[in-house]
Structure formats: C-alpha cells, structure tokens
Enzyme design. Structure first.
Site, PDB file in Angstrom:
ATOM      1  N   GLY A 215     -42.561  33.354 -19.591  1.00 35.04           N
ATOM      2  CA  GLY A 215     -43.619  33.547 -20.626  1.00 35.04           C
ATOM      3  C   GLY A 215     -43.553  35.142 -21.013  1.00 35.04           C
ATOM      4  O   GLY A 215     -42.425  35.739 -20.931  1.00 35.04           O
TER       5      GLY A 215
ATOM      6  N   GLY B 183     -44.125  43.071 -21.780  1.00 37.71           N
ATOM      7  CA  GLY B 183     -42.739  42.629 -21.447  1.00 37.71           C
ATOM      8  C   GLY B 183     -42.807  40.910 -21.321  1.00 37.71           C
ATOM      9  O   GLY B 183     -43.694  40.397 -20.769  1.00 37.71           O
TER      10      GLY B 183
ATOM     11  N   LYS C  91     -39.560  40.565 -14.450  1.00 34.52           N
ATOM     12  CA  LYS C  91     -40.337  40.971 -15.566  1.00 34.52           C
ATOM     13  C   LYS C  91     -39.597  42.215 -16.084  1.00 34.52           C
ATOM     14  O   LYS C  91     -39.465  43.227 -15.312  1.00 34.52           O
ATOM     15  CB  LYS C  91     -41.823  41.174 -15.346  1.00 34.52           C
ATOM     16  CG  LYS C  91     -42.724  41.571 -16.397  1.00 34.52           C
ATOM     17  CD  LYS C  91     -44.197  41.334 -16.079  1.00 34.52           C
ATOM     18  CE  LYS C  91     -44.809  41.806 -17.717  1.00 34.52           C
ATOM     19  NZ  LYS C  91     -46.258  41.463 -17.555  1.00 34.52           N
TER      20      LYS C  91
ATOM     21  N   ASP D 151     -58.256  43.080 -15.608  1.00 32.19           N
ATOM     22  CA  ASP D 151     -57.838  41.762 -16.714  1.00 32.19           C
ATOM     23  C   ASP D 151     -57.995  40.374 -15.701  1.00 32.19           C
ATOM     24  O   ASP D 151     -56.892  39.812 -15.822  1.00 32.19           O
ATOM     25  CB  ASP D 151     -56.466  42.211 -17.130  1.00 32.19           C
ATOM     26  CG  ASP D 151     -56.277  41.116 -18.398  1.00 32.19           C
ATOM     27  OD1 ASP D 151     -57.388  40.791 -18.921  1.00 32.19           O
ATOM     28  OD2 ASP D 151     -55.036  41.341 -18.827  1.00 32.19           O
TER      29      ASP D 151
END
Length: 839
Positions: A491, A496, A512, A613
């Site tokens: 993804g 990043g 990541k 978030d």
C-alpha cells in the site's frame, strides 16, 4: 417597615459571620485533627493533617493539601503532635511545637493592624486589616497553584530540592537544588522576547495560561487531558517531591486527585530523581532506581531515591582505579556546561581521559554522531539507563569491577568453587562453550541453509526472542534483501510506501519506508522505543526499525486480512463483494476490539497517546479477523513543533473523520479520537462511507440521514443491506448506532471517554439518548475564515469552548476541498508513520 429593616440587618450580619472570619486569639491543635477553619461553602479547610508521625498545618480540599504553613522553609513546616496554630492578638499567625515551644513558622504580620483572618471559597487564606489584605496564602505559595491564583516571577513552588519558577522572558523552569535547570519551557517564537510583567495562572477548566500587558491575549501553555470537562472538579498545579510538575484533577467529595498533565513525560529525565550516583530505568510498573554495580551500596536500603555510594572510595585505592562500563546509559547534563567538561573525542578516549584524570569521576560518550564526551567532576551525578539510548557511560571505581549479578548468584561462592576445584570448572566451561557452538551452528544451518546471505539478519533478529521488548535494529541492506528490493508493495501511506518482507526466520512482516522525517537520529530512536513499549492485543506490534543515514524504516507484524475498509465498502476494481463481507458477529468483534485498543492508548498507557487518524484504513484484521489499530504515536517525528495550535491550512487527518475542533483551530485531545471512532462505528454498521450522498439519503450526508432514520426508529434501514436483519443481533445494532451518535457530538465535553464507550458496548453502562442535532452558521473567533461543518450537537455549548462554532456541511471555506468521493483526496496526520499498510 421597621421589621423588614431589622430582618435585612440580621441577614447582613449572618452573611458576615458566614464569611468565616477568624478572630484573634483563635487556636488550632494538632491533637484534634477534626478542628478546622472552613471556607463559607466548606470546600476548603485549614487545620492539621498527619503524615506518619509528622503533623502539618495545611489548607486542604477534600483532605488533599494545597498549601502548608512553612512549606517553603527548611523542614517544610513539619511539626509534632503537640503543635498548635495560633492567631495572636497582635495579628501574627504562628505554628509552634508545644513540646519544645519552638517556632516552626510565622506570618510576620505583627504590628500591621491585622484584625481578622478568613479562608475564602477559592482556597485563599487572608489576614486582613479591615477590608485591606495584609497577607495571603496566594501571595505566599508553597508547592501548589490553585485556580484564580496569580503566579509571578518573584514566586516559587518548592518541594524538597526541586522548585518551579517563571522567568521574565515568560519561560517556565524546573530547577534542582537552585543550580541545575533541567526543564526550560520556551514560548512560541511569535511571542515578544521581553515581557513586562508575565503572570501565570491555572484556569478552572484545566488550561495553564500566561498573560502580560504586551500580549494581545493570554497564551495557553498546557492543557490537562480532561480540560473543559465537569463542573465540580478542582484542578491544581503542583510541584511534586519527585521533581515533576503536574496538573491534578480532584472531583468534589472524592478525596483523591489524578494527574492529568506532566511537564516531563520521561520521569528518568528529572535530574537527581534517583539521588547521587543512582541510575534511573524502567520496569513494567514505572521508573526504578538502582546502583551502577555491586561496587556501590544504597545510602538508605529502605529508600532507593536517596542514591548510592562507593563501597571503597577512590582515595582509598591509589593506583588501583578502573572504569565501570555502563552501556545504554548517560549522565544527565544540562547547559551551560563548563568548557573543561565537554570534549570532542571518541568513545575509547572518553573512557581513558577520565581514568587518568584525578578530577574526573565519570564520563559519558553520547555516540549519537555528535562526537561529544561529557566529563563529570566530583559533585552530584544523576544517571539514566534505557535500551533506546545510544550513549555509553563510565564510572571510576576501585578495582576489580563487580557488576550486578542475577538474583541467586554469588560472586563469593563462584570464587570458592574455582579455588577448590579448578579442573571441574574448566571442564564445565569447555563443555558449555562446545555445546553452545554446536547448537548455534545447527540453528543457523536449519534456518538459513537455503539463504546464506541472510545470516547476519538471522543473528540480529534472534535478539527479538531474548530482548526485553526493545525494538530490533535492522540495517538498510538487510531490509532491502528481505523485501526483495522493495518489490511487493502492500500500500501507499501518507508518508511512505509499505512493502511485504520475509525475515530469515520465515516471519512475514510489513516494512514501511518513511518520508519527511525531521528529527535526528537520537530523537527518532527515542520515539521508536516509546512506541515499541506500547503493547496490546488490539494494537499492531512494532518489531523493529532502521535508522541509517537518510533511510528511516519501520518493521511491523503482518496482517493477513489487510484493512477493514476492504470488507465494508464496495471495491472499485470489480472484485466479488460477497467474498469480502463480514457478518454481524465479526463486525461487532471488530467494534469492541478497536474500542479497547483506543482505550489502551488513552487511559492505560504510561502517557496518553492521541491517535489523530482513526478510520477503517487504519484498522487491520489478523488471521482470525481480530481488529488491530495501526497508525499511532509517531506524530512528533514528522512535525516536532508544538501541534496544539493548528490552523485550517495545516489540518491533517482524513476528511470525513475530522472532529469539528480540528477545523475550528481548537485544541486536540483524546475526545477527538472519540469523534473519529463514532464515524467509523457508523460505517461498520451501515457498510457505507459516512460522507456518502445519494438519492436514498435525499442527497444528505449519510451520517445526518442516519440520525433522522434513527429518530424514526428505522434501525434496519441504517444496517448494511448485505446483512440479514434476522441473523444480526438487532439489540447490538441499536446499541452501536446509539453510541456512534453520542461519540460524534460537536462539543468534546459531551462525548464519552473511550473507556465508557467500551462499557456501553459491553452492556455494562446505560447508554444516554443522543441530543437533537443543531444546524447553523457562526464565525470562529480567532481565525480569518468562516468554518462550516455538520455535526450532531447539544443545544448549548460548554464554557470551555472560547469560540462558538456551528455547523451545516462538512467543508471549510479556507481552502478545504468539499469533495469526499475519492479516497486519494484524503490527507493523513503525521502519526501515519505507524500505519503498516493502507491505501
């Protein structure tokens, strides 16, 4: 007429008596703890309290001391059981030990015309000459600052060796022993550098603010985590005996206080916390204090905070001194340092220079790329040890070095065994070494026989099974090999891309690559260490990291079933939707798991972590469809500046899940996460985006339409059409929908805490009825833009919100795009670094 006049005079007389005036000649005794002078509303009391065999004359709130007579003096105002507090006829207030007739403390108001004393409802003790205040406890603070009490540069809060003060520049400082400033909170650079007469005050709602004639409005410096909540909560600022400054909250009648803000989140960074030569570190329950090695002994075996001393002083072993190595340890150093105590040398020279110097007792090599070596001369030395610290320190001791041994081992018995049977010890050691070599060789061959190039990675990753929870450090080449050159992308996150990787022990991970990192090596490692210590069943686990040059990478556990959004919303790529639909039982499990994970971040961590978030893309599912929250805790790596002050143009997060206070430029708290969770909860129930607009919803945003249907009792109309209403537990569905509308209230104070949300989901706590939604438009004070948002809100707003806001549609005129149809339009918070893989 005359009778009414007499009644009026009587009422005025009773009111004056109720003002709790204390007449000269009044006395309080330590032998009678129930005897007190009270404020008119009985919230505060002035009398004696007991701490073991020691007594103090103190002002208390529900039994909690907020001021002590003589608290700033040497001895802290401690008295014995024979002590009395005397309000003399000459106007002086005195604390005297009856057994020795010794003076402990006095107000020094003799001959100043004091005729009465009183304790008002704000907790202020006043000595008055008529209507003129001659002396007050607010003007003579000890260790606590109360609401409405002004704190200026000429005052100090003192607790033992620690003190808190305000500088003329407006900076806040914490000082040890009046010499070491170990915390200096500087104002925002937009504020004037030279203030005329800065004044610090704690507001009743839980905000710490600074005012000055040169400031257009007070600057808010800190928020308690519960600011603006409740109407019967007393908040106070206290300089604690452990050297930390905290804001506490105490509910009326509870007789206990809870810390809601601390100046220093890392207690081991407080200078002198573990005493001279003490080493501060952490275990599962919090900070602990130890001696550097068995060459030292505690000064007080019953109190580890009093520090350590050498068993043999350096002067008693001339020519036999050596250096004790302390890995991952630093001696706390704060500017200004003397030039003779700071060097640019390597780690070996840092050790050797201290060993050969008669004036050096310890040294620290920072090993963070700066090349600095700090030398400590004979004085007070305070140490901090953590697996995340790259520093190495050395302490001069009389040889031989005797390191701390595991419990149950004995150096003397080992020496005795060697002397008695040296051949037996030699055979045992030799066999142990050979056995270890054979075992390691076999393990390496079994794990890496098909991939010899992964040998170094396997050896390093093996530490994960033996380390005490610290994140494993990988090299960039090792992660490059494990991801096959970053080939398989899982993804693209906001900061990043995420790639699938396989470690040498066949563990599948998500790697990541981070972008936009502004922190240096040291700060990055500290933040990673903090996040890796956050463990919970419903949080994605951080396995390790890479910090090499410009490369910053994070390694996470792999979630086979990906993110929640792929199971809730129709795919744009034509995939078969039936294969990706979760039944209601699984959905409710995801709801509970997510709520528990967020509750852990808010209420069960050592420090509260606000996610910022929450959305389906950041909720991952493991093999058994258990929910794990990702994307938390590393916001400071992206933007190290104080992010409590946000503007519309700097808002981050994902549209559709942003709480109203983000766009209104109001402070962000844990209640912001509650709002986002409420939106996600509604999406899990309905299987539709909360900002979707369609003919079915009469062209209204789905969350608004859903509330209208909820008011009509049409629960099945809100439920995902792909679920069978006969199979779904409609009681759970109704409960979840009701909770979601409580969570997305406009004002943070009206949203429940995540802990209460879990209790409501589990049926432990009764669920309140959501208030009726309100719409309208009002400009936001303090901004140049008019913000228009839709939200479910109560009719009234709380006093904590300084700027009234009303909402009609989820858009802002100050550059916030009103289109929410594309997931690629989303903006993510800086904390999205922890999101292993999401689109």
């Amino acid at each position: 007429m005359n009778l009414s006049f007499l009644l009026l005079l009587l009422l005025l007389f009773i009111r004056d008596i109720t003002a709790a005036d204390i007449s000269p000649g009044s006395t309080l005794s330590a032998s009678n703890l129930n005897q007190t002078w009270n404020s008119p509303d009985n919230s505060f009391a002035f009398g004696f309290i007991r701490d073991g065999s020691t007594y103090f004359a103190a002002i208390t709130y529900g039994g909690i001391p907020v001021w002590k007579a003589g608290g700033q003096n040497q001895g802290g105002g401690a008295a014995d059981s024979t002590a009395t507090l005397q309000f003399l006829s000459n106007g002086d207030l005195r604390l005297v030990n009856g057994s020795s007739n010794s003076l402990v403390w006095q107000s020094n108001t003799t001959g100043r015309g004091v005729t009465a004393a009183s304790l008002d409802d704000s907790g202020n003790l006043l000595l008055k000459n008529g209507s003129i205040t001659v002396w007050s406890s607010f003007e003579n603070p000890t260790d606590t600052l109360l609401p409405t009490q002004n704190f200026t540069v000429d005052k100090k809060l003192v607790s033992g060796s620690y003190s808190f003060g305000l500088l003329n520049s407006g900076n806040l400082t914490l000082t040890w022993n009046s010499t070491i400033v170990y915390w200096n909170f500087q104002l925002n650079t937009s504020a004037p550098l030279n203030l005329s007469s800065p004044t610090l005050s704690l507001q009743p709602i839980g905000t710490l603010s600074l005012s000055d004639s040169r400031l257009s409005s007070p600057l808010i410096l800190a928020y308690s985590s519960d600011f603006g909540e409740g109407t019967d909560i007393l908040r106070f600022l206290r300089m604690d005996s452990d050297g930390n400054l905290r804001i506490y909250s105490s509910s009326k009648g509870s007789q206990q206080s809870l810390s809601k803000w601390a100046a220093i989140s890392d207690q081991c960074q407080v200078f002198g916390y573990c005493g001279n030569l003490g080493v501060c570190s952490y275990n599962d329950s919090g900070p602990i204090c130890n001696c550097p090695s068995r060459n030292f002994e505690p000064i007080d075996p019953n109190d580890s905070l009093k520090g350590c001393r050498r068993k043999i002083e350096i002067e008693d072993c001339p020519g036999n001194a050596t250096m004790l190595d302390l890995p991952n340890t630093k001696f706390l150093t704060y500017p200004p340092e003397l030039p003779a105590q700071v060097f640019f040398v390597g780690i070996s020279a840092c050790r050797l220079n201290c060993l050969v110097s008669s004036s050096c007792i310890a040294s620290t090599s920072l090993a963070d790329g700066s090349g600095l070596c700090y030398v400590k001369v004979p004085a007070f030395v305070s140490a901090y040890q953590s697996a995340a610290l790259p520093s190495t320190s050395y302490v001069k001791v009389c040889g031989p070095v005797d390191p701390n041994l595991p419990t149950g081992s004995s150096a003397s018995s080992q020496t005795k065994s060697w002397k008695l049977k040296p051949w037996l010890v030699f055979v045992i050691v030799l066999c142990t070494i050979l056995g270890f070599v054979v075992f390691e060789g076999s393990l390496w061959w079994w794990c890496c026989r098909n991939s010899p190039k992964f040998g170094s990675l396997a050896a390093q990753y093996a530490l994960l099974e033996y380390a005490s929870g610290a994140p494993v450090q990988f090299s960039y080449k090792e992660l490059q090999r494990s991801t096959k050159g970053f080939k398989e992308k899982l993804g693209e996150g906001g900061f990043g891309a995420v790639y699938k990787g396989i470690l040498a022990n066949r563990t599948v991970v998500a790697v990541k690559q981070l972008e936009g990192i502004e922190q240096g090596e040291k700060q990055f490692r500290m933040e990673v260490a903090t996040i890796s210590s956050t463990h919970h069943l419903n949080l994605v686990r951080l396995i390790g990291f890479c910090s090499e040059g410009r490369h910053r990478l994070l390694v996470y556990e792999f979630m086979k079933n990906g993110s929640l959004d792929s199971f809730l919303f129709a795919s744009n790529e034509g995939q078969q939707e039936e294969e990706k639909v979760l039944n209601w039982e699984a959905r409710f499990g995801v709801i509970l798991g997510t709520a528990r994970g967020i509750t852990y971040l808010h209420e069960e961590c050592r420090d509260c972590i606000v996610h910022c978030d929450i959305k389906p893309e950041n909720i991952l599912l493991d093999d058994n469809y258990n929910a794990k929250v990702s994307d938390f805790g590393l916001a400071k790596l992206i933007n190290p500046k104080d992010h409590r002050y946000r503007t519309l143009k700097s808002v981050r997060g994902t549209r559709g899940y942003l709480p109203p206070e983000w766009l209104a430029n109001l402070p962000i708290t844990s209640k912001s996460d509650v709002y986002s969770f409420g939106m996600v909860l509604l999406e899990i129930v309905s299987g539709r985006r909360n900002f979707d607009v369609s003919d079915e919803t009469n062209r209204k945003k789905f969350s608004i339409w859903a509330f209208e249907e909820f008011e009509k009792g049409n629960i099945s109309g809100i439920l995902d059409k792909r679920l069978d209403g006969n199979v779904a537990d409609m009681d759970q569905v109704y409960r979840a929908i009701k909770i979601s509308f409580l969570c997305i209230q406009e004002q943070p104070a009206y949203r429940p805490s995540m802990g209460k949300v879990v209790q409501m989901l589990e049926g432990i706590t009764e669920i309140e009825r959501p208030p009726i939604p309100r719409t309208g438009e009002v400009n936001i004070s303090g901004t140049n833009s008019s913000v228009i948002i839709d939200s479910l809100s109560p009719v009234s707003t709380i006093a904590a919100a300084s700027a009234p806001v009303s909402y009609t549609s989820f858009q802002a005129e100050a550059g916030v795009n009103s289109s929410f149809q594309s997931r690629k339009d989303t903006e993510r918070t800086s904390s999205s670094l922890l999101k292993p893989y999401s689109s």
